[in-house]
Design a protein around this motif. Structure first.
Motif, PDB file in Angstrom:
ATOM      1  N   TRP A 207     -29.727  65.849   1.492  1.00  0.00           N
ATOM      2  CA  TRP A 207     -28.804  66.877   2.037  1.00  0.00           C
ATOM      3  C   TRP A 207     -29.144  66.954   3.610  1.00  0.00           C
ATOM      4  O   TRP A 207     -28.271  67.152   4.546  1.00  0.00           O
ATOM      5  CB  TRP A 207     -28.952  68.165   1.524  1.00  0.00           C
ATOM      6  N   GLU A 221     -27.445  75.057   0.172  1.00  0.00           N
ATOM      7  CA  GLU A 221     -26.913  73.734  -0.610  1.00  0.00           C
ATOM      8  C   GLU A 221     -28.520  72.887  -0.890  1.00  0.00           C
ATOM      9  O   GLU A 221     -28.467  72.385  -1.910  1.00  0.00           O
ATOM     10  CB  GLU A 221     -26.082  72.804   0.030  1.00  0.00           C
ATOM     11  N   VAL A 331     -23.075  74.865  -6.281  1.00  0.00           N
ATOM     12  CA  VAL A 331     -22.662  75.481  -5.089  1.00  0.00           C
ATOM     13  C   VAL A 331     -22.182  74.156  -3.824  1.00  0.00           C
ATOM     14  O   VAL A 331     -22.029  74.561  -2.827  1.00  0.00           O
ATOM     15  CB  VAL A 331     -23.964  75.796  -4.451  1.00  0.00           C
ATOM     16  N   LEU A 332     -22.272  73.092  -4.363  1.00  0.00           N
ATOM     17  CA  LEU A 332     -22.070  72.000  -3.280  1.00  0.00           C
ATOM     18  C   LEU A 332     -20.362  71.623  -3.176  1.00  0.00           C
ATOM     19  O   LEU A 332     -19.747  72.006  -4.420  1.00  0.00           O
ATOM     20  CB  LEU A 332     -22.667  70.552  -4.036  1.00  0.00           C
ATOM     21  N   LYS A 338     -21.703  64.473  -5.236  1.00  0.00           N
ATOM     22  CA  LYS A 338     -21.772  65.533  -6.036  1.00  0.00           C
ATOM     23  C   LYS A 338     -21.422  64.993  -7.510  1.00  0.00           C
ATOM     24  O   LYS A 338     -22.239  65.293  -8.410  1.00  0.00           O
ATOM     25  CB  LYS A 338     -21.043  66.847  -5.970  1.00  0.00           C
TER      26      LYS A 338
END
Length: 353
Positions: A207, A221, A331-332, A338
């Motif tokens: 990330w 995230e 939450v992504l 994802k």
């Protein structure tokens, strides 16, 4: 969807393969057989699980995966030095259906037979040491700011040395204890370090690389991706431990029964020793630390694990931690990255190798 996952895994593996094979870092190592040993584990392949998680986490952050390849290759090489040393500690002679590094290196030069084992282990330790330097050389090659490179190295130090090596040390200590005296909490804490540290790093650093600045390491995230890595590691390791008893050698690639031979405190063994009647516990205890295992020995152990529902208990735990991993991803923002992380979780808990 599995075809989509496997295609993307193959693509990630090809990128990592190319980066490792084109690296010139090992070329300066002498003697030549030591350089060959450095390359052997990373070039054989493996699942490329950690690099894929890093690449897909970067994609989930909106980053360019190909720019992340050097960091992902660093992670793969770093992971592989731990395998070289782990095989020495465990005395394993095969990995991925190939002889382990210390076994190969024992035959590297002419010498008296009684000296080969120590020589092989000595050289394999050095190969692992050099692979650590090779990993940091890959980080130096990353196309990012100096601050981001520094953060990558700092967090790899914390995850890869403090947490992973501490977890490995706890695992070694546990192997000298009676598994029935080890608590589940101790076992999970050890696995969170030994297996979880690099998966945590892979997801969280991915990330950060996708965002392109070091502060992204602490974004919500990224923290959630760290939790994803922690939970996935436990599900993955539990499945690995299950296959270590119930898997097939031709698929699993590691000796079936080696965990029993080491008396390794897996969830399967801890639960069984605490829940079998005393007479049956004694039978299982006598199946630990044997020099070799026949098919009958393994089947007897399997029957004892089934008898006290340890198999169901372990499979339920795998489902629990895989669900936690998937939940952490909520939450992504929606993206292919994802989706791939979600699919990977499902794939890993149902694997046979």
């Amino acid at each position: 969807m599995e075809n989509f996952l496997l295609a993307e895994l193959k693509k990630a593996a090809q990128w990592i393969d190319a980066a490792i094979k084109s690296s010139t870092f090992p070329d300066a190592v002498r003697p030549d057989f030591l350089a060959q040993a450095m390359r052997a584990y990373p070039e054989v392949g493996g699942k490329r699980l950690r690099p894929a998680i890093m690449l897909w986490s970067a994609a989930a952050a909106g980053g360019d995966m190909q720019k992340v390849v050097p960091a992902a290759a660093a992670l793969e090489v770093f992971h592989n030095w731990t395998l070289v040393h782990d095989d020495i500690i465990d005395g394993d002679e095969t990995r991925r259906n190939q002889p382990t590094a210390h076994v190969v290196l024992a035959q590297a030069i002419d010498m008296a037979e009684h000296r080969r084992s120590k020589f092989g282990c000595d050289m394999a330790i050095l190969a692992g040491d050099l692979m650590q330097a090779w990993a940091f050389d890959f980080i130096d090659q990353c196309d990012c700011s100096a601050g981001l490179k520094l953060k990558l190295a700092r967090e790899l130090r914390d995850c890869g040395y403090l947490k992973l090596v501490s977890g490995e040390a706890e695992d070694v200590v546990m192997s000298y204890r009676y598994a029935g005296d080890v608590s589940e909490a101790e076992m999970f804490a050890m696995q969170t370090g030994k297996t979880g540290a690099l998966l945590h790093y892979a997801a969280r650093a991915g990330w950060m690389l996708g965002k392109g600045y070091p502060e992204a390491w602490d974004e919500p995230e990224a923290v959630a991706l760290g939790r994803f890595g922690d939970a996935l590691a436990l599900a993955f390791q539990l499945r690995d431990d299950y296959l270590g008893v119930f898997g097939k050698l031709e698929e699993f690639g590691k000796p079936i029964g080696s965990d029993l031979q080491e008396g390794k405190a897996t969830l399967l063994l801890i639960h069984a020793l605490k829940n079998l009647p005393a007479s049956e516990e004694e039978k299982l205890s006598k199946l630990l630390y044997l020099e070799s295992y026949t098919a009958e020995d393994l089947e007897q152990a399997r029957q004892l694990f089934r008898q006290c529902s340890s198999v169901e208990y372990m499979l339920d735990a795998i489902k629990k931690y895989s669900a936690e991993a998937v939940d952490a991803l909520t939450v992504l923002p929606d993206s292919d990255g994802k989706k791939l992380l979600q699919l990977l979780t499902e794939y890993l808990i149902n694997r046979e190798k």
